[in-house]
Scaffold this active site. Structure first.
Site, PDB file in Angstrom:
ATOM      1  N   ASP A 477     -41.268  29.779  25.357  1.00  0.00           N
ATOM      2  CA  ASP A 477     -39.983  29.631  26.058  1.00  0.00           C
ATOM      3  C   ASP A 477     -39.352  28.277  25.736  1.00  0.00           C
ATOM      4  O   ASP A 477     -40.005  27.363  25.204  1.00  0.00           O
ATOM      5  CB  ASP A 477     -40.260  29.745  27.567  1.00  0.00           C
ATOM      6  CG  ASP A 477     -39.045  30.177  28.373  1.00  0.00           C
ATOM      7  OD1 ASP A 477     -37.932  30.175  27.829  1.00  0.00           O
ATOM      8  OD2 ASP A 477     -39.225  30.500  29.557  1.00  0.00           O
ATOM      9  N   ASP A 547     -32.706  37.219  30.509  1.00  0.00           N
ATOM     10  CA  ASP A 547     -33.306  37.236  31.840  1.00  0.00           C
ATOM     11  C   ASP A 547     -32.646  38.286  32.718  1.00  0.00           C
ATOM     12  O   ASP A 547     -33.103  38.532  33.830  1.00  0.00           O
ATOM     13  CB  ASP A 547     -33.158  35.861  32.501  1.00  0.00           C
ATOM     14  CG  ASP A 547     -34.256  34.922  32.047  1.00  0.00           C
ATOM     15  OD1 ASP A 547     -35.241  35.398  31.460  1.00  0.00           O
ATOM     16  OD2 ASP A 547     -34.128  33.706  32.273  1.00  0.00           O
TER      17      ASP A 547
HETATM   18  C1  DGJ Z   1     -37.078  31.717  31.383  1.00  0.00           C
HETATM   19  C2  DGJ Z   1     -37.530  33.022  30.802  1.00  0.00           C
HETATM   20  O1  DGJ Z   1     -36.470  33.682  30.225  1.00  0.00           O
HETATM   21  C3  DGJ Z   1     -38.169  33.853  31.892  1.00  0.00           C
HETATM   22  O2  DGJ Z   1     -38.532  35.106  31.389  1.00  0.00           O
HETATM   23  C4  DGJ Z   1     -39.355  33.134  32.448  1.00  0.00           C
HETATM   24  O3  DGJ Z   1     -40.336  33.020  31.451  1.00  0.00           O
HETATM   25  C5  DGJ Z   1     -38.941  31.756  32.946  1.00  0.00           C
HETATM   26  N1  DGJ Z   1     -38.219  31.020  31.963  1.00  0.00           N
HETATM   27  C6  DGJ Z   1     -40.153  30.956  33.358  1.00  0.00           C
HETATM   28  O4  DGJ Z   1     -39.857  29.678  33.679  1.00  0.00           O
END
Ligand code: DGJ
Length: 733
Positions: A477, A547
C-alpha cells in the site's frame, strides 16, 4: 525486418501487418514525423509528403527556410522556433536552454532491450519484436540523444523511450525529458482520459479537441487517483466497436505529463513523459538519463480493439514472473471486516469461515505491527504486535495454513509515522524541507526512497518478516502523496532528481523482493487505486482498484480501468452492505456479478452473513472456480457503458468463442417497461449457443444474440432485486 531504412530518402518505415510509422531525416538532420496509423505500403521515398514547413508570415525559420512551427516532429527541441510544447529541455552551463539534435546514426536489431532500473514491456523471443535506436547529436553540448522504438510483430504496438548521453566535458542539466511525441496532421479527435479521485478512480472523460492545450498529469509523486497515465485520441465517430483510436500509456508510477496541443494550423501534438515539475537532472561527462517507456497502441476496431491490445501486451509482456500466467486465488481481506480492531482469535474466526466457503487465501490488512491500533502510529515498524498476535505473523500464518488457506499480508513500506521507532531513530529519513512545516497526510510521512540506505533498511525488515513466515501474497500500500520534497543528504543541485530517484528506489525494492521471493503474488495499492499504472504491473501483477467497493460505483471504476488494464490485474471484492463508502444496499449476487470481472475476492466477515447469504457465497465461489480461467484469461468486451445510461453490460469470451459469460446490470429499475433484449458481442455468429441466466435457458445462434438480443423480462428483474439487479449470462456453444 519490420523496420527499414531507405538510404536515399533517409526515411525510416516501422511497420507490421497492422500499423505503419514513418519518420524522415530532414535535410537539416532533424527528424520529422511523416505518418502514424493503419499499415500502408512501403516505398523508397516518402519525402513528397511535405509537412508544410514553409515560411509564412510570423514564423521563425531554422536554416533560412524551414519553419519548425509547422513541422511534424519526432522529438521537438525548445527555443529554436517551434512554439509548441517541447519534448525536452537541456540547459547548458551558460544558462542557454537551446539545443539542436541532428541525426547521426542508427541501429536496427531484433528483440527489445530492457530499460535499466525501469519497468518496461519485454519480449521472450527476439523474433517477437524489432527495435531501432536512432542516435541524434548536439554538437554544442557534445550530447547524444538516443530515440528507441520497438514494434511488436503480432500486435499494433510501438513502444518508445529516449536516452540522453553526455559525452563531452560540457556540464548540462535536463530540465525536461519526456518519452514520446507524436504530431498528427489534423485535429479531428476527441481526447479520452481516466480521471477521478479517491473512491472514484479511473472515470472515463471525453473531450473534443480545440486549439490550445489539454493536459493531464501528476505532480503528487504517484501516478495518482486524479489522472491515470493514459490518453487516447479517438475519431469523433469511433465507438467501442468501430473506428480509429490511438492509445498512449506511460509505464511509470510517479509524476507524469500527458498533453495534447492543437495548433491554429490544425496539427495535433501528443507528448507524454515524466512531469517536468521539480525535475532537474544534471549530466556530467559519461552520464546518461533514460526516460521510461510510452506504449502506443493503434486500433481501427474501436475502443475495445485498443483495450484488447493493451490487455494482451500488458498481461503477457509487462507482467512478469510466476503469477503472470497462473489463475489468481480467491482471497478474503479483513480490512472492511475489522479495520484496526482485531486479535488472533478474530482473524482465525474470519479465516475459518472463509475456508468453509471455499476461499483460498486470507489477507491480513493494516494493523498487525508495532502499536498500530489507530492510523497515527507505527508505520515503519514492521514487526508484529504481540498483544494482538501473540505468536506473531509467523505463528498466525502457520495457523491460517493449517486451516487450509494460504496466507497474505499488507505492508506500507514507503511510509513512516512520526510516532514510530523508525522515525525516532532516523528523523532525517523522511522527505521534508529544512525549516518548513512538514505536511501530514493520514498523519504519515514519506520515506526518502531516493536514499539507498533507507531502501536497504526496509528490505532488511521485510526480508526477515517474509523469511520467518508462510507468506504467499503481499498487498503493498501507499497512502499519501508527496509534499515538501527534499532529501536531507542530497546537494542543492541534486534536489531536482529526488522525485524520480524515489520511484527508482521503489522499483529497486520491488525488484529485490520479487526476485528473492518469486512465488509471492504482489498486489499494489495506494489509498485504493491511486497508483494503478503499468509501472506497478511490471512488479505486482494485481492492483487494488479502489477503496470504493460498492457494486454500482465499481461498474464505472472497472469499466474505466478496462480501457487499459486486463481484468485479472484489477482487484475486485464483494463487501458488506450497507456499503462502507456510499451506504448503498445492493444484492449480494450483483456484488459478485461485478467483482467476478476482476481479481475476485471478499472483504467482509462471512460470519456475519445469514445462512441464506452464506449459501449464496459458497455458490459464487464454486461458480468462479469453475469459470475462473474464462474470467481471468478470456477476451473482454465492453458493451453498454455505465457512463451513458442506466444499464451496463460486458462479456468475456474464450479463445475459440465456444464459451462466454456476460454481465448485465441495471442501476435503477424501470416501471412498466417492455422486455429487454440483451445484445452481446464478440461471439461467433454461426455458433448455436445454450444461453442460460438464473433459471432461464434459450438456444440461440450467435447472430441472433448479437442482432436481436437475449430476452429478459423486466418484471423478472423487478422481482429479483429491482434497483441494482443484475444477471450473469452463460453461453456455451
Ligand atoms: C488503503 C487501502 O486501499 C485499503 O484497502 C486498506 O489497506 C487501508 N489503506 C489500510 O490502511
Amino acid at each position: 525486418m519490420p523496420i527499414v531504412f531507405h538510404e536515399k530518402s533517409r526515411d525510416f518505415h516501422i511497420y507490421n501487418d497492422y500499423i505503419s510509422y514513418v519518420i524522415e531525416v530532414m535535410e537539416n538532420g532533424m527528424l520529422k514525423n511523416v505518418y502514424y496509423g493503419k499499415r500502408i505500403h512501403d516505398r523508397d521515398d516518402f519525402s513528397y509528403q511535405s509537412n508544410d514547413g514553409f515560411l509564412m508570415h510570423g514564423v521563425c525559420s531554422v536554416d533560412g527556410g524551414l519553419a519548425l512551427q509547422h513541422q511534424r516532429q519526432e522529438y521537438p527541441a525548445c527555443g529554436i522556433g517551434d512554439f509548441r510544447e517541447s519534448a525536452f529541455l537541456l540547459r547548458q552551463e551558460n544558462g542557454s536552454h537551446v539545443s539542436r539534435f541532428e541525426y547521426s546514426t542508427h541501429t536496427i536489431y531484433e528483440g527489445k532491450k530492457p530499460l535499466e532500473g525501469l519497468p518496461a514491456t519485454y519480449v521472450e523471443k527476439k523474433s517477437e519484436a524489432t527495435s531501432i535506436d536512432i542516435v541524434m547529436y548536439d554538437h554544442v553540448t557534445d550530447t547524444n540523444l538516443v530515440l528507441t522504438y520497438t514494434i511488436y510483430e503480432a500486435l499494433p504496438v510501438i513502444t518508445r523511450s529516449a536516452r540522453f548521453e553526455q559525452k563531452g566535458d560540457c556540464k548540462v542539466v535536463l530540465e525536461k525529458a519526456l518519452s514520446a511525441c507524436v504530431d498528427f496532421p489534423d485535429k479531428d479527435f476527441e481526447m479520452i482520459h481516466l480521471s477521478g479521485a479517491w473512491g472514484r478512480e479511473r472515470q472515463i472523460k471525453v473531450r473534443k479537441l480545440e486549439e490550445g492545450v489539454s493536459a493531464i498529469g501528476s505532480i503528487r509523486g504517484a501516478s495518482s487517483a486524479e489522472h491515470n497515465p493514459f490518453i487516447a485520441l479517438k475519431r469523433p465517430h469511433t465507438t467501442e466497436f468501430s473506428g480509429e483510436v490511438y492509445g498512449f500509456s506511460f509505464v511509470y508510477s510517479g509524476n507524469f505529463l500527458g498533453e495534447v496541443e492543437v495548433t491554429p494550423h490544425d496539427i495535433t501534438r501528443v507528448i507524454m513523459g515524466i512531469n517536468p515539475f521539480n525535475f532537474k537532472w544534471p549530466l556530467n561527462k559519461g552520464e546518461s538519463f533514460q526516460t521510461p517507456e510510452v506504449v502506443m497502441v493503434y486500433s481501427d476496431t474501436g475502443l475495445n480493439g485498443m483495450s484488447q491490445t493493451f490487455h494482451t501486451l500488458y498481461a503477457s509482456r509487462l507482467v512478469r514472473g510466476t503469477w503472470r500466467d497462473k489463475e489468481r486465488p480467491i482471497l478474503i481481506n479483513n480490512w472492511e471486516a475489522t479495520y484496526f480492531d482485531f486479535d488472533e482469535g478474530k482473524i482465525l474466526n474470519i479465516a475459518s469461515k472463509a475456508r468453509e466457503a471455499g476461499v483460498e487465501l486470507f489477507v491480513l490488512d493494516d494493523g498487525w505491527y508495532g502499536e498500530r491500533n489507530i492510523d497515527d502510529r507505527s508505520l515503519g515498524d514492521w514487526y508484529p504486535n504481540k498483544k494482538k498476535l501473540p505468536e506473531g505473523i509467523s505463528g498466525l500464518s502457520k495457523k491460517v495454513e493449517a486451516l487450509g488457506l494460504k496466507f497474505g499480508i499488507w505492508i506500507e513500506p514507503e511510509m513512516a509515522n512520526k510516532n514510530s521507532d523508525l522515525y525516532r531513530a532516523h528523523p532525517d529519513w523522511i522527505l521534508s524541507t529544512p525549516d518548513r512545516y512538514e505536511s501530514m497526510c493520514r498523519t504519515q510521512h514519506t520515506l526518502d526512497y531516493s536514499r539507498k540506505e533507507v531502501v536497504d533498511y526496509i528490505f532488511g525488515l521485510l526480508d526477515k518478516l517474509i523469511s520467518e513466515s508462510k507468506i504467499t501474497y503481499i498487498k503493498w500500500d501507499m497512502n499519501r502523496y508527496m509534499s515538501e520534497v527534499y532529501s536531507r543528504t542530497a546537494s542543492a543541485e541534486m534536489q531536482g532528481t529526488i522525485m524520480h530517484k524515489y520511484i527508482l528506489g521503489v522499483y529497486s525494492l520491488y525488484e529485490r523482493l520479487t526476485s528473492k521471493y518469486p512465488e509471492i503474488l504482489f498486489e499494489s495499492c495506494a489509498s485504493g487505486g491511486a497508483r494503478f499504472d503499468p509501472g506497478m504491473l511490471y512488479y505486482a501483477p494485481q492492483t487494488w482498484s479502489s477503496d470504493d467497493t460498492d457494486a454500482i460505483e465499481r461498474l464505472k471504476i472497472q469499466y474505466g480501468t478496462s480501457l487499459v488494464y486486463p481484468l485479472r490485474s484489477a482487484g475486485a471484492h464483494v463487501s458488506a452492505v450497507p456499503n462502507h463508502q456510499v451506504g448503498r444496499v445492493t444484492p449480494i449476487d450483483t456484488r459478485a456479478n461485478v467483482a467476478f470481472y476482476g481479481a475476485f475476492g471478499y472483504e467482509l466477515d462471512l460470519n456475519k452473513l445469514s445462512d441464506e447469504e452464506l449459501a449464496q457465497v459458497k455458490k459464487q465461489i464454486e461458480f468462479y472456480k469453475e469459470y475462473r480461467k474464462l474470467f481471468q484469461f478470456g477476451k473482454f468486451y465492453r458493451i453498454l457503458s455505465p457512463y451513458e445510461g442506466n444499464e451496463t453490460s460486458w462479456i468475456v469470451v474464450n479463445e475459440d468463442k465456444s464459451e462466454a459469460i456476460a454481465g448485465y446490470y441495471q442501476t435503477l429499475n424501470k416501471v412498466n417497461g417492455s422486455w429487454l433484449k440483451v445484445k452481446l458481442e464478440g461471439i461467433d455468429s454461426d455458433k448455436l449457443y445454450d444461453v442460460t441466466y438464473d433459471d432461464f435457458t434459450y438456444k440461440m445462434y450467435g447472430s441472433e444474440i448479437m442482432r436481436i438480443g437475449i430476452p429478459v423480462d423486466r418484471k423478472y428483474l423487478n422481482k429479483k432485486a429491482g434497483d441494482f439487479a443484475s444477471i450473469l449470462i452463460h453461453l456455451k456453444a
